[in-house]
Design a protein around this motif. Structure first.
Motif, PDB file in Angstrom:
ATOM      1  N   GLU A  38       0.831  -1.213   0.000  1.00 49.85           N
ATOM      2  CA  GLU A  38       0.000   0.000   0.000  1.00 49.85           C
ATOM      3  C   GLU A  38       0.860   1.255   0.000  1.00 49.85           C
ATOM      4  N   ASP A  39       1.934   1.249   0.776  1.00 46.75           N
ATOM      5  CA  ASP A  39       2.849   2.390   0.819  1.00 46.75           C
ATOM      6  C   ASP A  39       3.530   2.599  -0.539  1.00 46.75           C
ATOM      7  N   VAL A  40       3.937   1.501  -1.163  1.00 50.53           N
ATOM      8  CA  VAL A  40       4.597   1.571  -2.470  1.00 50.53           C
ATOM      9  C   VAL A  40       3.645   2.158  -3.505  1.00 50.53           C
ATOM     10  N   ILE A  41       2.416   1.662  -3.545  1.00 50.02           N
ATOM     11  CA  ILE A  41       1.435   2.144  -4.523  1.00 50.02           C
ATOM     12  C   ILE A  41       1.108   3.611  -4.285  1.00 50.02           C
ATOM     13  N   THR A  42       1.012   4.021  -3.030  1.00 53.54           N
ATOM     14  CA  THR A  42       0.735   5.427  -2.711  1.00 53.54           C
ATOM     15  C   THR A  42       1.823   6.333  -3.277  1.00 53.54           C
ATOM     16  N   GLN A  43       3.071   5.940  -3.083  1.00 54.87           N
ATOM     17  CA  GLN A  43       4.185   6.738  -3.611  1.00 54.87           C
ATOM     18  C   GLN A  43       4.237   6.703  -5.132  1.00 54.87           C
ATOM     19  N   LEU A  44       3.949   5.556  -5.705  1.00 56.98           N
ATOM     20  CA  LEU A  44       3.930   5.432  -7.161  1.00 56.98           C
ATOM     21  C   LEU A  44       2.842   6.317  -7.766  1.00 56.98           C
ATOM     22  N   ALA A  45       1.682   6.363  -7.135  1.00 52.95           N
ATOM     23  CA  ALA A  45       0.589   7.223  -7.609  1.00 52.95           C
ATOM     24  C   ALA A  45       0.987   8.694  -7.520  1.00 52.95           C
ATOM     25  N   ALA A  46       1.675   9.071  -6.465  1.00 54.20           N
ATOM     26  CA  ALA A  46       2.122  10.458  -6.315  1.00 54.20           C
ATOM     27  C   ALA A  46       3.106  10.828  -7.424  1.00 54.20           C
ATOM     28  N   ALA A  47       4.014   9.912  -7.754  1.00 56.76           N
ATOM     29  CA  ALA A  47       4.977  10.160  -8.837  1.00 56.76           C
ATOM     30  C   ALA A  47       4.250  10.290 -10.164  1.00 56.76           C
ATOM     31  N   SER A  48       3.266   9.451 -10.386  1.00 59.74           N
ATOM     32  CA  SER A  48       2.494   9.508 -11.626  1.00 59.74           C
ATOM     33  C   SER A  48       1.774  10.843 -11.766  1.00 59.74           C
ATOM     34  N   ARG A  49       1.170  11.321 -10.685  1.00 60.66           N
ATOM     35  CA  ARG A  49       0.479  12.626 -10.722  1.00 60.66           C
ATOM     36  C   ARG A  49       1.469  13.757 -11.002  1.00 60.66           C
ATOM     37  N   ASP A  52       2.236  13.696 -14.694  1.00 61.93           N
ATOM     38  CA  ASP A  52       1.098  14.217 -15.457  1.00 61.93           C
ATOM     39  C   ASP A  52       1.029  15.738 -15.377  1.00 61.93           C
ATOM     40  N   LYS A  53       1.176  16.279 -14.173  1.00 60.91           N
ATOM     41  CA  LYS A  53       1.106  17.735 -14.002  1.00 60.91           C
ATOM     42  C   LYS A  53       2.222  18.436 -14.768  1.00 60.91           C
ATOM     43  N   ALA A  54       3.404  17.860 -14.765  1.00 63.02           N
ATOM     44  CA  ALA A  54       4.516  18.451 -15.519  1.00 63.02           C
ATOM     45  C   ALA A  54       4.203  18.433 -17.011  1.00 63.02           C
TER      46      ALA A  54
END
Length: 93
Positions: A38-49, A52-54
């Motif tokens: 769960e921690d890994v996926i949370t960080q991966l989702a943050a990197a993905s966002r 995308d924003k960039a």
């Protein structure tokens, strides 16, 4: 397509990319350490966002430049450039 943009205008995008780079490095380290999924996926989702924003910031800056360029408008290339930028935008969606 070449979009010439000032580094100052893209500073936010570069900062987001650096943040994403750090988050991705963190995800790799978390996986290597066997951290909770769960921690890994949370960080991966943050990197993905952040990525995308960039990307959206870069495209928005390109749109602003291309659509305000009078030389581009006079040459009739505005519509072609708009279509190409739209395609880039949709590639991030």
């Amino acid at each position: 397509m070449e979009l010439t943009m000032a580094a100052e205008e893209l500073r936010t995008a570069v900062n987001r990319l650096r943040r994403a780079q750090g988050q991705i490095n963190g995800v790799i380290k978390m996986i290597e350490e066997g951290r909770d999924c769960e921690d890994v996926i949370t960080q991966l989702a943050a990197a993905s966002r952040a990525l995308d924003k960039a990307g959206f910031a870069i495209i928005a800056t390109g749109l602003q430049h291309c659509l305000s360029d009078t030389e581009l408008a006079e040459s009739g290339d505005r519509e072609r450039m708009r279509a190409r930028l739209e395609k880039l935008f949709l590639s991030l969606a």
